[in-house]
Write an enzyme that holds these catalytic residues in place. Structure first.
Site, PDB file in Angstrom:
ATOM      1  NE  ARG B 224      -3.954  -0.356   0.579  1.00 37.09           N
ATOM      2  CZ  ARG B 224      -4.884   0.001  -0.305  1.00 37.09           C
ATOM      3  NH1 ARG B 224      -4.823  -0.449  -1.541  1.00 37.09           N
ATOM      4  NH2 ARG B 224      -5.859   0.812   0.047  1.00 37.09           N
ATOM      5  CG  HIS B 272      -2.537  -0.549  -7.777  1.00 42.27           C
ATOM      6  ND1 HIS B 272      -3.064   0.150  -6.721  1.00 42.27           N
ATOM      7  CD2 HIS B 272      -2.551  -1.860  -7.403  1.00 42.27           C
ATOM      8  CE1 HIS B 272      -3.404  -0.701  -5.750  1.00 42.27           C
ATOM      9  NE2 HIS B 272      -3.085  -1.925  -6.136  1.00 42.27           N
TER      10      HIS B 272
END
Lengths: 309, 309
Positions: B224, B272
């Site tokens: 994250r 991502h």
């Protein structure tokens, strides 16, 4: 023990000398003219020798630093002593790692993400694909090709292999000979060439082969530069038949700075680094094999001069 | 069966609809307002829902498309129904492949070869190194971290792992808790972060941690974005303490086009994409879990709301 080194790569030779100092200090790597020829017991070469070994009376063994020995064998004056390819276990580990890395980079088109970064572009691109949807064919199932094919199989790819003679490997569809190559190509999304250079493999990767691949297939060549016809490759890239080519080997090395390959959007150039062994591992193997040769023991990885590899 | 989709990624939702047509045509992915709320049996979200699910009386299950559920759990109005992270088998395969790929790219500094190609420079660079000389530490040994650590171990790396609670894995040195992290860092050449975002992990990768790593270590963050302090990272890159950082996740996504990360020579940005599942596999899993939830069967991958992941 004097070992003649014929190489222009002075940096690497320096690393080997440093490694020998603590691994086997009795071995001395010498240049031509540094010691009397009669004291030289072995030669270590990374280039054609063109008669330069003929006047050494006590040569027991000849070591090639390169996996591809085609240019060495072209020399009719090459002494008839064992010619050993110094393929070390880390050569194998590095090659399969290089192959897997570039297979992933080709399948997931990570090179477009590198380009996107330069353009500050957040681009998710095409939907992702599983390794199992990707057919990888490895040409050459030898000391480097077979472990590469097995690693790809173990990591979920659909793997096929092609070799001169029939081979059977669990979980890998195996093909051989010219007919086998034709059968293999239509299901190949990524073609990996790890072939030696021989009369049969020279120029094998050319237009008619490219046209048998599915549209948009990728190519990785870490075998020998002359196995691939460069003009045909550029044409196949420009038409889209081949979407990407990763090249570690070239007919002329270093690749000339004016080559169009450097800047072609569909080409990744790496400077023949796929499987350069580490100095410690390399000189350990050299030491072991030299002592075996001087004792008259059987050596491994001896080149079959008739087969050409 | 109507499943509410809360996502701005229209392209991906379109791919899922197409995949559902042949995998489970009874499932209909709907947007807010398209059907009466009382007909909606499940929700599929990739963003915080901020009360948008509170008025749906027949919601049985909530699916998160993202492995990190921290932002979802921040919402006090989140219905008290099972929250499932849709981590599919190909999410795992893709993540470990991404991690391995970037570990190889960092260890062998393949990013300098990419730069060399742009400058038409044939540069052999540093002597090669074996995987066994490289210490890789994986932070987070969960559904994604553990398979990544095992793959690295099997391919010859010296692997360590760090988790909240003690774990034992053959061939992997395991550490846990704050003290364990301190022990782990000095032998870490490449630090891989696959942690969830919790109060304990927010900002964990910061200056004092970077300073415990050997000089010139690399970082890969596919966990994250908020686990990493970006200002501290830039300072560590500029000083050379960190030689390279590969970032797949960011505090704000998409990464703003004016971010200095895009053009920093020591940073690789990927959008991502480490472990985006394929549409077919994703909707198969959705179909299976939705039907289980409606029957009242036990589900897997349910989020522990107290632990935060």
């Amino acid at each position: 023990m004097n070992v003649l080194v014929l190489s222009d790569d002075h940096e690497t030779v320096g690393q080997w000398r440093a490694a020998l100092e603590h691994i086997d200090p009795q071995i001395c790597l010498v240049r031509e003219g540094e010691v009397p020829g009669s004291t030289i017991v072995a030669a270590l070469v990374d280039q054609p020798v063109r008669g330069r070994l003929a006047a050494l009376p006590h040569l027991h063994v000849l070591f090639s630093m390169m996996a591809g020995v085609d240019a060495l064998l072209d020399d009719p004056t090459l002494p008839p002593i064992p010619l050993v390819r110094l393929v070390t276990h880390d050569t194998v580990a590095l090659m399969r790692e290089y192959v897997y890395y570039h297979v992933v980079r080709s399948r997931r088109r990570f090179y477009t993400i590198e380009e996107d970064q330069r353009r500050r572009r957040w681009n998710l691109g095409a939907p992702s694909s599983s390794p199992s949807s990707c057919g990888v064919s490895v040409l050459g199932l030898g000391r480097l090709g077979l472990p590469s094919a097995i690693m790809l199989r173990d990591l979920g790819y659909r793997v096929a292999g092609w070799s001169r003679t029939p081979k059977e490997v669990a979980g890998i569809r195996s093909f051989y000979g010219p007919v086998g190559l034709q059968e293999l190509l239509p299901t190949t999304n990524i073609l990996v060439c790890l072939l030696p250079l021989t009369i049969e493999t020279e120029g094998l990767l050319r237009a008619d082969l490219f046209n048998e691949l599915p549209f948009g297939a990728s190519i990785i060549n870490a075998g020998r530069g002359q196995c691939l016809n460069m003009d045909d490759l550029i044409a196949a890239l420009d038409s889209g038949q081949i979407s990407h080519a990763t090249l570690d080997v070239f007919p002329m090395e270093p690749l000339p700075s004016n080559s169009t390959l450097w800047s072609h959007a569909g080409v990744t150039v790496t400077p023949h680094i796929a499987a350069e062994p580490t100095p410690d591992v390399f000189v350990s193997r050299l030491s072991r094999d030299l002592r075996k040769a001087l004792r008259g023991d059987v050596l491994t990885d001896i080149v079959d001069r008739r087969a050409g590899y």
